[in-house]
Scaffold this motif. Structure first.
Motif, PDB file in Angstrom:
ATOM      1  N   SER A 122      11.865  -4.478   9.886  1.00  0.00           N
ATOM      2  CA  SER A 122      11.374  -4.086   8.555  1.00  0.00           C
ATOM      3  C   SER A 122      11.160  -5.308   7.679  1.00  0.00           C
ATOM      4  O   SER A 122      10.138  -5.409   6.979  1.00  0.00           O
ATOM      5  N   ASN A 173       4.335   2.063  -3.120  1.00  0.00           N
ATOM      6  CA  ASN A 173       3.304   2.585  -4.000  1.00  0.00           C
ATOM      7  C   ASN A 173       3.896   3.219  -5.251  1.00  0.00           C
ATOM      8  O   ASN A 173       3.217   3.344  -6.258  1.00  0.00           O
ATOM      9  N   PHE A 231       3.606  -0.166  12.120  1.00  0.00           N
ATOM     10  CA  PHE A 231       5.025  -0.381  11.854  1.00  0.00           C
ATOM     11  C   PHE A 231       5.857   0.778  12.385  1.00  0.00           C
ATOM     12  O   PHE A 231       6.882   0.570  13.031  1.00  0.00           O
ATOM     13  N   GLU A 232       5.409   1.999  12.138  1.00  0.00           N
ATOM     14  CA  GLU A 232       6.147   3.173  12.613  1.00  0.00           C
ATOM     15  C   GLU A 232       6.211   3.210  14.139  1.00  0.00           C
ATOM     16  O   GLU A 232       7.236   3.546  14.718  1.00  0.00           O
ATOM     17  N   ARG A 284       3.281  -8.306   5.115  1.00  0.00           N
ATOM     18  CA  ARG A 284       2.413  -7.571   4.190  1.00  0.00           C
ATOM     19  C   ARG A 284       2.463  -8.134   2.771  1.00  0.00           C
ATOM     20  O   ARG A 284       1.765  -7.654   1.890  1.00  0.00           O
ATOM     21  N   ARG A 303       3.280   4.953   1.044  1.00  0.00           N
ATOM     22  CA  ARG A 303       4.284   3.890   1.117  1.00  0.00           C
ATOM     23  C   ARG A 303       5.213   3.990  -0.077  1.00  0.00           C
ATOM     24  O   ARG A 303       4.805   4.309  -1.189  1.00  0.00           O
ATOM     25  N   SER A 327       8.069  -7.113   8.751  1.00  0.00           N
ATOM     26  CA  SER A 327       6.888  -6.337   8.385  1.00  0.00           C
ATOM     27  C   SER A 327       6.571  -6.473   6.896  1.00  0.00           C
ATOM     28  O   SER A 327       5.415  -6.682   6.512  1.00  0.00           O
ATOM     29  N   TYR A 328       7.598  -6.358   6.063  1.00  0.00           N
ATOM     30  CA  TYR A 328       7.366  -6.488   4.621  1.00  0.00           C
ATOM     31  C   TYR A 328       6.925  -7.903   4.250  1.00  0.00           C
ATOM     32  O   TYR A 328       6.070  -8.078   3.375  1.00  0.00           O
ATOM     33  N   ASP A 334       0.886   0.550   8.312  1.00  0.00           N
ATOM     34  CA  ASP A 334       1.984   1.516   8.244  1.00  0.00           C
ATOM     35  C   ASP A 334       2.165   2.219   9.583  1.00  0.00           C
ATOM     36  O   ASP A 334       3.287   2.379  10.063  1.00  0.00           O
ATOM     37  N   SER A 380      -2.146   6.379   4.130  1.00  0.00           N
ATOM     38  CA  SER A 380      -1.451   5.556   5.110  1.00  0.00           C
ATOM     39  C   SER A 380      -2.436   4.554   5.689  1.00  0.00           C
ATOM     40  O   SER A 380      -3.594   4.854   5.922  1.00  0.00           O
ATOM     41  N   THR A 381      -1.978   3.345   5.928  1.00  0.00           N
ATOM     42  CA  THR A 381      -2.850   2.311   6.482  1.00  0.00           C
ATOM     43  C   THR A 381      -2.526   2.089   7.945  1.00  0.00           C
ATOM     44  O   THR A 381      -1.534   2.587   8.471  1.00  0.00           O
ATOM     45  N   ASP A 421       4.871  -7.719   0.712  1.00  0.00           N
ATOM     46  CA  ASP A 421       5.498  -6.714  -0.148  1.00  0.00           C
ATOM     47  C   ASP A 421       6.844  -7.297  -0.569  1.00  0.00           C
ATOM     48  O   ASP A 421       7.886  -7.042   0.040  1.00  0.00           O
TER      49      ASP A 421
END
Length: 112
Positions: A79, A5, A22-23, A86, A2, A82-83, A19, A15-16, A88
């Protein structure tokens, strides 16, 4: 790995599932956006060629173009969500700034 990171080296580079999910979601969103846009553009083009330039053909062509342009913006929205989910915060903030810039540019373009 990521991107976030890079700013938090304590995390592992693997990768989780989030991730990967999300992709997959982004790929599905972009694929559907392009397919629906292409269908509208093709139907509008066929209608314009067969029947002539009608209001219906113009609406289909315009819808196809708007959908094509909206697809990347929808990716930015996905996006951001998603962030935020998470937690983030750095990338959620940056993505929301990009979204606000896109919105501002659309508003300015529509006012002129």
């Amino acid at each position: 790995m990521r991107i976030s990171n890079v700013f938090n080296p304590g995390n592992s580079g693997s990768s989780t599932d989030a991730d990967l999910g999300f992709e997959v979601s982004v790929g599905r969103l972009l694929g559907i956006g392009v397919l629906v846009s292409s269908a509208c553009l093709a139907a509008g083009l066929v209608s314009a060629l067969v029947v002539g330039e009608t209001r219906f053909a113009r609406v289909l062509l315009s819808a196809g173009l708007v959908l094509l342009m909206a697809t990347p913006a929808a990716r930015v929205v996905l996006s951001a969500v998603s962030y935020l989910r998470r937690r983030d915060w750095l990338f959620a903030t940056l993505t929301l700034i990009v979204l606000l810039q896109l919105l501002a540019s659309v508003i300015v373009a529509l006012r002129r």
